[in-house]
Enzyme design. Structure first.
Site, PDB file in Angstrom:
ATOM      1  N   ASP A 125      11.971  -1.344  -9.602  1.00 49.96           N
ATOM      2  CA  ASP A 125      10.726  -1.576  -8.872  1.00 49.96           C
ATOM      3  C   ASP A 125      10.023  -0.245  -8.643  1.00 49.96           C
ATOM      4  O   ASP A 125      10.656   0.746  -8.298  1.00 49.96           O
ATOM      5  CB  ASP A 125      11.009  -2.270  -7.540  1.00 49.96           C
ATOM      6  CG  ASP A 125       9.740  -2.821  -6.911  1.00 49.96           C
ATOM      7  OD1 ASP A 125       8.869  -3.311  -7.658  1.00 49.96           O
ATOM      8  OD2 ASP A 125       9.612  -2.760  -5.682  1.00 49.96           O
ATOM      9  N   HIS A 132      -1.476   1.350  -1.316  1.00 49.41           N
ATOM     10  CA  HIS A 132      -0.222   0.951  -0.662  1.00 49.41           C
ATOM     11  C   HIS A 132       0.594   2.181  -0.281  1.00 49.41           C
ATOM     12  O   HIS A 132       1.072   2.294   0.858  1.00 49.41           O
ATOM     13  CB  HIS A 132       0.588   0.046  -1.593  1.00 49.41           C
ATOM     14  CG  HIS A 132       1.967  -0.252  -1.085  1.00 49.41           C
ATOM     15  ND1 HIS A 132       2.215  -1.073  -0.006  1.00 49.41           N
ATOM     16  CD2 HIS A 132       3.189   0.192  -1.493  1.00 49.41           C
ATOM     17  CE1 HIS A 132       3.528  -1.134   0.213  1.00 49.41           C
ATOM     18  NE2 HIS A 132       4.132  -0.379  -0.670  1.00 49.41           N
ATOM     19  N   GLU A 198       5.919  -8.266  -0.613  1.00 53.87           N
ATOM     20  CA  GLU A 198       5.163  -7.272  -1.370  1.00 53.87           C
ATOM     21  C   GLU A 198       4.549  -7.997  -2.558  1.00 53.87           C
ATOM     22  O   GLU A 198       5.264  -8.550  -3.402  1.00 53.87           O
ATOM     23  CB  GLU A 198       6.047  -6.104  -1.825  1.00 53.87           C
ATOM     24  CG  GLU A 198       6.453  -5.217  -0.649  1.00 53.87           C
ATOM     25  CD  GLU A 198       7.035  -3.875  -1.052  1.00 53.87           C
ATOM     26  OE1 GLU A 198       7.540  -3.750  -2.201  1.00 53.87           O
ATOM     27  OE2 GLU A 198       7.018  -2.950  -0.217  1.00 53.87           O
ATOM     28  N   GLU A 200       3.239  -8.130  -5.976  1.00 51.00           N
ATOM     29  CA  GLU A 200       3.391  -7.274  -7.153  1.00 51.00           C
ATOM     30  C   GLU A 200       3.261  -8.127  -8.408  1.00 51.00           C
ATOM     31  O   GLU A 200       3.247  -9.350  -8.360  1.00 51.00           O
ATOM     32  CB  GLU A 200       4.780  -6.602  -7.178  1.00 51.00           C
ATOM     33  CG  GLU A 200       5.098  -5.831  -5.917  1.00 51.00           C
ATOM     34  CD  GLU A 200       6.310  -4.915  -6.047  1.00 51.00           C
ATOM     35  OE1 GLU A 200       6.654  -4.512  -7.182  1.00 51.00           O
ATOM     36  OE2 GLU A 200       6.914  -4.598  -5.011  1.00 51.00           O
ATOM     37  N   ASP A 230       8.364  -8.906  -3.923  1.00 46.00           N
ATOM     38  CA  ASP A 230       9.505  -8.060  -3.570  1.00 46.00           C
ATOM     39  C   ASP A 230       9.720  -8.155  -2.056  1.00 46.00           C
ATOM     40  O   ASP A 230       9.219  -7.341  -1.288  1.00 46.00           O
ATOM     41  CB  ASP A 230       9.186  -6.623  -4.005  1.00 46.00           C
ATOM     42  CG  ASP A 230      10.281  -5.648  -3.636  1.00 46.00           C
ATOM     43  OD1 ASP A 230      11.434  -6.069  -3.478  1.00 46.00           O
ATOM     44  OD2 ASP A 230       9.965  -4.445  -3.503  1.00 46.00           O
ATOM     45  N   ARG A 234      11.529  -4.456   6.533  1.00 48.94           N
ATOM     46  CA  ARG A 234      10.934  -3.151   6.882  1.00 48.94           C
ATOM     47  C   ARG A 234      11.753  -2.354   7.883  1.00 48.94           C
ATOM     48  O   ARG A 234      11.770  -1.116   7.824  1.00 48.94           O
ATOM     49  CB  ARG A 234       9.529  -3.365   7.451  1.00 48.94           C
ATOM     50  CG  ARG A 234       8.565  -4.027   6.503  1.00 48.94           C
ATOM     51  CD  ARG A 234       8.381  -3.227   5.245  1.00 48.94           C
ATOM     52  NE  ARG A 234       7.423  -3.883   4.356  1.00 48.94           N
ATOM     53  CZ  ARG A 234       7.239  -3.532   3.098  1.00 48.94           C
ATOM     54  NH1 ARG A 234       7.962  -2.567   2.554  1.00 48.94           N
ATOM     55  NH2 ARG A 234       6.350  -4.159   2.358  1.00 48.94           N
ATOM     56  N   GLN A 237      14.664  -0.975   6.017  1.00 44.25           N
ATOM     57  CA  GLN A 237      14.127   0.049   5.109  1.00 44.25           C
ATOM     58  C   GLN A 237      13.844   1.366   5.840  1.00 44.25           C
ATOM     59  O   GLN A 237      14.190   2.445   5.365  1.00 44.25           O
ATOM     60  CB  GLN A 237      12.829  -0.476   4.477  1.00 44.25           C
ATOM     61  CG  GLN A 237      12.192   0.453   3.450  1.00 44.25           C
ATOM     62  CD  GLN A 237      10.901  -0.134   2.858  1.00 44.25           C
ATOM     63  OE1 GLN A 237      10.526  -1.262   3.156  1.00 44.25           O
ATOM     64  NE2 GLN A 237      10.224   0.642   2.041  1.00 44.25           N
ATOM     65  N   LYS A 250      15.693  -4.188   0.151  1.00 43.66           N
ATOM     66  CA  LYS A 250      15.034  -4.811  -0.997  1.00 43.66           C
ATOM     67  C   LYS A 250      15.978  -5.700  -1.788  1.00 43.66           C
ATOM     68  O   LYS A 250      15.628  -6.162  -2.867  1.00 43.66           O
ATOM     69  CB  LYS A 250      14.506  -3.721  -1.939  1.00 43.66           C
ATOM     70  CG  LYS A 250      13.600  -2.704  -1.265  1.00 43.66           C
ATOM     71  CD  LYS A 250      12.227  -3.277  -1.022  1.00 43.66           C
ATOM     72  CE  LYS A 250      11.238  -2.177  -0.692  1.00 43.66           C
ATOM     73  NZ  LYS A 250       9.871  -2.679  -0.714  1.00 43.66           N
ATOM     74  N   THR A 254      14.095 -11.165  -4.821  1.00 44.32           N
ATOM     75  CA  THR A 254      12.786 -10.875  -5.404  1.00 44.32           C
ATOM     76  C   THR A 254      12.400 -12.117  -6.181  1.00 44.32           C
ATOM     77  O   THR A 254      13.153 -12.559  -7.048  1.00 44.32           O
ATOM     78  CB  THR A 254      12.859  -9.648  -6.328  1.00 44.32           C
ATOM     79  OG1 THR A 254      13.235  -8.507  -5.551  1.00 44.32           O
ATOM     80  CG2 THR A 254      11.517  -9.379  -7.002  1.00 44.32           C
ATOM     81  N   GLU A 360       1.181  -3.485   5.917  1.00 39.77           N
ATOM     82  CA  GLU A 360      -0.144  -2.863   5.894  1.00 39.77           C
ATOM     83  C   GLU A 360      -1.187  -3.713   6.623  1.00 39.77           C
ATOM     84  O   GLU A 360      -2.034  -3.192   7.329  1.00 39.77           O
ATOM     85  CB  GLU A 360      -0.596  -2.666   4.444  1.00 39.77           C
ATOM     86  CG  GLU A 360       0.275  -1.726   3.641  1.00 39.77           C
ATOM     87  CD  GLU A 360      -0.013  -1.872   2.153  1.00 39.77           C
ATOM     88  OE1 GLU A 360       0.688  -2.663   1.494  1.00 39.77           O
ATOM     89  OE2 GLU A 360      -0.959  -1.224   1.673  1.00 39.77           O
TER      90      GLU A 360
HETATM   91 MN    MN Z   1       8.249  -3.259  -4.106  1.00 35.04          MN
END
Ligand code: MN
Length: 418
Positions: A125, A132, A198, A200, A230, A234, A237, A250, A254, A360
């Site tokens: 990834d 971002h 996420e 993507e 994904d 948080r 993370q 993560k 996914t 975000e």
């Molecule tokens: Mn990602």
């Protein structure tokens, strides 16, 4: 190129995701039959195993489609990929001499269950969206250190786990993990409280390579694209990511969409990468229009019912293309395999309404997002269903990706209960 007309009537409307121009590849099953390869055309699926069995498709000596993955076709290489696309276009086009034979091999999409369309070999990834990376860097390290010094020179990535890839519709359970809030001296092991998405896209490698390859070779080696979520914890993370990057944050799941949209179908939608602050080194330099103009949208439905759009953006916001990521991945001599999946990185635009994660959108939880139902969200709650959708808009037709959805299940009461 205009809408190509098919004798499958449902494929001929301007807003259908699967017109003859698209022909995406998936794996489906029907009651009492094993999963096998299929091609979406309108509201139908062409049973590729049956088409091969009937002698309507005979590209190579060995059968390719009576299996629950498209890896065997990928292994045959780009000349066979092109021959298949041409053959399918002829079989399904208006006026096809073989319509009678093919008609009996169509399965209604709503009678089919969709599965992962490939065996994912390995999963990497990236972090290639500038808005971002700037947003997340500002929140995690402050505005002055938002973009790491390497960011404008190489596509940053981490090696993920192929074992965590699931297909659209698979529920995702809120993970437990070790996390530490700034208010506490010591970390704690608890259910994630900042579970996120996420937005993507995933690129699928269709040709293996050993040793460094150029950006052009990398582009040639890509088979197709899928939507990709994904899922990200948080709080886990934030505690674990230094110095080696994300790990358990993560690794829960996914999700990818069930249809591989081929690079060939996306060819009319190529577009340029954004202006570059520093020229890239030769081995990463653009070799033509590297990105695609693909509109993307995410909806959030509490209890799976009323869906509110929480973001709208476009793949052309990316700073690095999948081909540049694949070329970079190969520079060390890292062997790349058929079926490797490369996540683009979260796709965010410049505006708040274009951000591809709740981290975000809610600015780290400080600015809750209001849904159409009046409910608010900072991060995902149990029972939320998230759906990613995307399409490239042509002149009177669309190249759609289908859906990439998943419901958030509550964390286990005790993850170590036996
Ligand atoms: Mn990602």
């Amino acid at each position: 190129m205009p809408l190509l007309k098919s004798w499958v009537a449902s494929a001929n409307t301007s807003d259908h995701p699967f017109p003859l121009n698209n022909l995406p590849y998936g794996v489906f099953s029907t009651e009492g039959a094993e999963p096998r390869c299929g091609v979406a055309i309108g509201d139908m699926i062409l049973d590729m195993a049956a088409a091969e069995e009937a002698g309507l498709i005979a590209l190579v000596e060995v059968p390719l489609f009576d299996v629950p993955y498209w890896n065997d076709l990928m292994e045959e290489g780009p000349a066979v990929w092109a021959a298949l696309r041409e053959r399918l276009t002829n079989l399904l086009a208006e006026g096809s001499a073989e319509q009678d034979k093919v008609e009996t091999l169509l399965v209604p999409m709503d009678a089919a269950e969709l599965h992962l369309p490939l065996v994912v070999s390995e999963y990497t990834d990236f972090y290639a969206g500038r808005h971002h990376a700037t947003n997340v860097g500002t929140m995690f390290r402050g505005a002055e250190n938002a973009l790491p010094p390497n960011w404008l020179h190489i596509p940053i990535g981490y090696n993920g786990r192929a074992s965590s890839i699931v297909v659209d519709g698979t529920p995702v359970r809120r993970p437990w993990g070790q996390l530490k809030s700034p208010q506490h001296d010591m970390p704690a092991f608890m259910p994630c409280r900042r579970f996120d998405l996420e937005l993507e896209m995933g690129a699928i490698v269709g040709v293996a390579s050993e040793g460094p390859i150029t950006v052009q070779e990398a582009d040639d080696n890509i088979f197709g694209y899928v939507l990709l979520n994904d899922w990200s914890a948080r709080d886990i993370q934030a505690w674990e990511y230094q110095p080696l990057g994300p790990f358990q944050a993560k690794a829960t799941a996914t999700t990818i969409s069930p249809w591989i949209v081929t690079k060939a179908a996306l060819e009319p939608f190529r577009c340029e990468t954004p202006a570059r602050e520093f020229e890239l080194l030769d081995h990463l330099r653009d070799c033509g229009p590297m990105l695609y103009d693909i509109d993307l949208e995410v909806t959030l439905a509490p209890d799976g019912k009323t869906a509110s759009t929480i973001t709208r953006t476009n793949l052309k916001e990316m700073y690095y293309s999948a081909a540049q990521q694949l070329a970079h991945h190969s520079t060390s001599g890292c062997p790349m395999n058929v079926g490797d999946l490369l996540g683009s990185g979260t796709i965010s635009g410049a505006e708040r309404s274009e951000r591809g994660s709740l981290l975000e959108l809610s600015w780290g939880g400080k600015e809750p997002v209001t849904l159409d139902t009046g409910e608010v969200r900072t991060f995902l709650e149990d029972g939320d269903t998230l759906t990613l959708e995307g399409h490239a808009q042509g002149d009177g037709y669309r190249i759609g990706f289908g859906q990439c959805a998943g419901e958030v299940l509550p964390a286990l009461e005790d993850p170590y209960a036996r």
